[in-house]
Scaffold this motif. Structure first.
Motif, mmCIF file in Angstrom:
data_model
loop_
_atom_site.group_PDB
_atom_site.id
_atom_site.type_symbol
_atom_site.label_atom_id
_atom_site.label_comp_id
_atom_site.label_asym_id
_atom_site.label_seq_id
_atom_site.Cartn_x
_atom_site.Cartn_y
_atom_site.Cartn_z
ATOM 1 N N THR A 119 32.316 -22.397 36.116
ATOM 2 C CA THR A 119 32.024 -21.433 35.057
ATOM 3 C C THR A 119 30.722 -20.737 35.400
ATOM 4 N N LYS A 120 30.589 -19.506 34.975
ATOM 5 C CA LYS A 120 29.335 -18.775 35.157
ATOM 6 C C LYS A 120 28.320 -19.147 34.084
ATOM 7 N N ASP A 121 28.789 -19.848 33.069
ATOM 8 C CA ASP A 121 27.930 -20.253 31.949
ATOM 9 C C ASP A 121 27.435 -21.686 32.197
ATOM 10 N N ILE A 122 26.364 -21.831 32.971
ATOM 11 C CA ILE A 122 25.841 -23.164 33.299
ATOM 12 C C ILE A 122 24.904 -23.588 32.173
ATOM 13 N N SER A 123 25.508 -24.058 31.096
ATOM 14 C CA SER A 123 24.753 -24.436 29.902
ATOM 15 C C SER A 123 24.113 -25.798 30.086
ATOM 16 N N VAL A 124 23.334 -26.221 29.084
ATOM 17 C CA VAL A 124 22.703 -27.536 29.130
ATOM 18 C C VAL A 124 23.758 -28.645 29.176
ATOM 19 N N GLY A 125 24.965 -28.347 28.742
ATOM 20 C CA GLY A 125 26.045 -29.318 28.847
ATOM 21 C C GLY A 125 26.392 -29.660 30.282
ATOM 22 N N HIS A 126 26.009 -28.774 31.208
ATOM 23 C CA HIS A 126 26.266 -28.995 32.631
ATOM 24 C C HIS A 126 25.040 -29.556 33.359
ATOM 25 N N SER A 127 24.015 -29.936 32.614
ATOM 26 C CA SER A 127 22.742 -30.311 33.251
ATOM 27 C C SER A 127 22.831 -31.554 34.123
ATOM 28 N N ALA A 128 23.775 -32.465 33.835
ATOM 29 C CA ALA A 128 23.886 -33.684 34.646
ATOM 30 C C ALA A 128 24.296 -33.373 36.074
ATOM 31 N N HIS A 129 24.960 -32.233 36.299
ATOM 32 C CA HIS A 129 25.353 -31.880 37.664
ATOM 33 C C HIS A 129 24.773 -30.529 38.085
ATOM 34 N N SER A 130 23.614 -30.210 37.505
ATOM 35 C CA SER A 130 22.926 -28.987 37.950
ATOM 36 C C SER A 130 21.415 -29.212 37.964
ATOM 37 N N SER A 131 20.773 -28.994 36.823
ATOM 38 C CA SER A 131 19.304 -29.025 36.782
ATOM 39 C C SER A 131 18.694 -30.410 36.939
ATOM 40 N N LEU A 132 19.227 -31.406 36.241
ATOM 41 C CA LEU A 132 18.563 -32.716 36.189
ATOM 42 C C LEU A 132 18.469 -33.420 37.544
ATOM 43 N N PRO A 133 19.554 -33.528 38.311
ATOM 44 C CA PRO A 133 19.412 -34.192 39.612
ATOM 45 C C PRO A 133 18.487 -33.446 40.563
ATOM 46 N N GLN A 134 18.387 -32.117 40.363
ATOM 47 C CA GLN A 134 17.489 -31.320 41.203
ATOM 48 C C GLN A 134 16.034 -31.559 40.824
ATOM 49 N N VAL A 135 15.716 -31.326 39.560
ATOM 50 C CA VAL A 135 14.326 -31.406 39.105
ATOM 51 C C VAL A 135 13.786 -32.833 39.181
ATOM 52 N N LEU A 136 14.612 -33.810 38.858
ATOM 53 C CA LEU A 136 14.169 -35.209 38.858
ATOM 54 C C LEU A 136 14.233 -35.851 40.238
ATOM 55 N N GLY A 137 14.743 -35.119 41.210
ATOM 56 C CA GLY A 137 14.730 -35.592 42.596
ATOM 57 C C GLY A 137 15.796 -36.610 42.940
ATOM 58 N N TYR A 138 16.801 -36.755 42.083
ATOM 59 C CA TYR A 138 17.818 -37.783 42.332
ATOM 60 C C TYR A 138 18.638 -37.497 43.588
ATOM 61 N N TRP A 139 19.002 -36.239 43.806
ATOM 62 C CA TRP A 139 19.769 -35.910 45.009
ATOM 63 C C TRP A 139 18.902 -36.018 46.261
ATOM 64 N N LYS A 140 17.662 -35.608 46.159
ATOM 65 C CA LYS A 140 16.764 -35.707 47.314
ATOM 66 C C LYS A 140 16.575 -37.161 47.722
ATOM 67 N N GLU A 141 16.478 -38.055 46.730
ATOM 68 C CA GLU A 141 16.348 -39.491 47.027
ATOM 69 C C GLU A 141 17.542 -40.007 47.817
ATOM 70 N N GLU A 142 18.675 -39.343 47.674
ATOM 71 C CA GLU A 142 19.884 -39.741 48.397
ATOM 72 C C GLU A 142 20.002 -39.028 49.743
ATOM 73 N N GLY A 143 18.953 -38.273 50.102
ATOM 74 C CA GLY A 143 18.969 -37.573 51.385
ATOM 75 C C GLY A 143 19.763 -36.284 51.376
ATOM 76 N N LEU A 144 19.918 -35.702 50.179
ATOM 77 C CA LEU A 144 20.762 -34.514 50.046
ATOM 78 C C LEU A 144 19.965 -33.291 49.603
ATOM 79 N N ASP A 145 20.301 -32.172 50.183
ATOM 80 C CA ASP A 145 19.775 -30.873 49.766
ATOM 81 C C ASP A 145 20.955 -30.118 49.163
ATOM 82 N N VAL A 146 21.061 -30.152 47.829
ATOM 83 C CA VAL A 146 22.240 -29.629 47.142
ATOM 84 C C VAL A 146 21.999 -28.208 46.638
ATOM 85 N N THR A 147 22.897 -27.329 46.978
ATOM 86 C CA THR A 147 22.915 -25.977 46.422
ATOM 87 C C THR A 147 23.975 -25.947 45.335
ATOM 88 N N VAL A 148 23.548 -25.633 44.111
ATOM 89 C CA VAL A 148 24.482 -25.540 42.987
ATOM 90 C C VAL A 148 24.869 -24.082 42.812
#
Length: 359
Positions: free
Chosen positions: A38-67
């Motif tokens: 969806t083009k509407d990346i609302s706060v409902g989508h934050s678990a797989h968009s903003s939060l893992p990025q800002v909190l560094g969860y994906w980076k801790e797993e060795g990943l550079d994720v482009t959403v």
């Protein structure tokens, strides 16, 4: 002399260890392209968009994720099949339908334990049940949306021919859809949870036309190509573990989750108006999705799990409504092989982090 040699040897070992650690830290992150549908990346989508990025969860797993985002589940499936994405968030109906068409796509993490889709009408509508939709027009965000097969399955289950007895019209996301409903260009909307919440935030009260089968249908699922499950399992585990951690964090501190999302996606925060109302509205959207992502109220509290029986049920629903032939085994739709690895993290530590977090 012997001690000098021994000391030098020990120092050499230590230097080697330190050097290896430094190389590990300097190891480049593995690039992953992930799409929401969806083009509407609302706060409902934050678990797989903003939060893992800002909190560094994906980076801790060795990943550079482009959403990124694509318009509709069908488009997401096509981009995944073409190799332009490594992971996509899809409605499970698209996995079932796509698989039967020969697309080698497989779910590996069930994110929403119930379908996010629903049929809604204005609260004061004369339409009271799904059977009342015969001869009516159903609005959908786009014809590529997973809400289309969902709507067809529901009307077909009450004896309505989904091709002849109802009209399905693309009306757009958000305000255009609300306007189409207000102006009676459509009689009903087939949409998803967060979109319903955002329309209600704007002042329009909606009512669901529900059926028991809706609560037997799985929801949004992280999917990938078949070959990735075996050849890139570590990447998939790390990606999904980041999503699981973000879900735990958000449920422990919803306000922090909203503010983090606003920071990364400032266009999702109202630019004018009362801050308190903006937060209240955002939490309404947040709850619409995250309540479906909770696992503490489920018989199996593992993040990402879906049983073959649930996938078989979904398959039977679409087969009964003649949307698929039903020739593909349920085991081809989803694999739970990575679930235990995904759940290997300290939930209590994430909760503590969330409670102490200051946006």
């Amino acid at each position: 002399m012997k001690r000098i040699i021994t000391g030098a040897a020990i120092m050499g070992v230590l230097l080697a260890i330190w050097g290896a650690a430094g190389l590990a830290q300097d190891k480049p992150l593995k690039k992953v392209v992930f799409a929401v549908t969806t083009k509407d990346i609302s706060v409902g989508h934050s678990a797989h968009s903003s939060l893992p990025q800002v909190l560094g969860y994906w980076k801790e797993e060795g990943l550079d994720v482009t959403v990124t985002s694509v318009e509709g589940s069908a488009a997401g499936m096509q981009q995944l099949a073409a190799g332009n994405l490594q992971v996509v968030s899809l409605g499970p109906e698209e996995i079932v339908i796509g698989r039967e068409k020969g697309v080698k796509i497989k779910g590996f993490y069930v994110q929403a334990r119930e379908t996010i889709y629903r049929l809604v009408v204005p609260a004061d509508s004369a339409l009271q049940k799904v059977a009342d939709l015969k001869g009516k027009t159903i609005g959908v965000p786009s014809l590529a949306s997973g809400s289309v097969p969902f709507a067809k399955a529901l009307v077909a289950s009450v004896g309505i021919d989904s091709e002849k007895d109802v009209k399905i019209l693309a009306v757009g996301v958000g305000a255009p859809g609300r306007l189409a409903l207000q102006q009676k260009a459509v009689d009903c909307l087939a949409l998803w949870d967060t979109l319903q919440a955002s329309i209600e935030n704007s002042g329009m009260q909606l009512r669901r036309l529900d059926l028991p089968m809706v609560h037997e249908m799985l929801g949004q699922t992280l999917a990938t190509r078949d070959d990735q499950v075996t050849e890139n399992a570590a990447m998939l585990v790390g990606f999904a573990r980041g999503v699981a951690k973000a879900t735990v964090f958000a449920l422990a501190n919803p306000e922090a989750a909203v503010r983090i999302h606003w920071k990364m996606y400032p266009e999702t925060k109202p630019q004018t108006g009362d801050e308190a109302k903006a937060l209240k509205d955002a939490l309404n959207v947040f709850n619409a999705r995250f309540m479906l992502q909770r696992v503490d109220n489920r018989p199996d509290p593992r993040f990402g799990i879906g049983t073959l029986a649930q996938w078989e049920k979904l398959k039977s629903i679409f087969k009964d409504q003649k949307l698929i032939e039903g020739t593909v085994p349920a085991a081809d739709f989803y694999s739970a092989a990575l679930v235990d690895q995904i759940n290997k993290f300290d939930r209590a530590a994430i909760v503590a982090q969330a409670k102490a977090y200051k946006p």
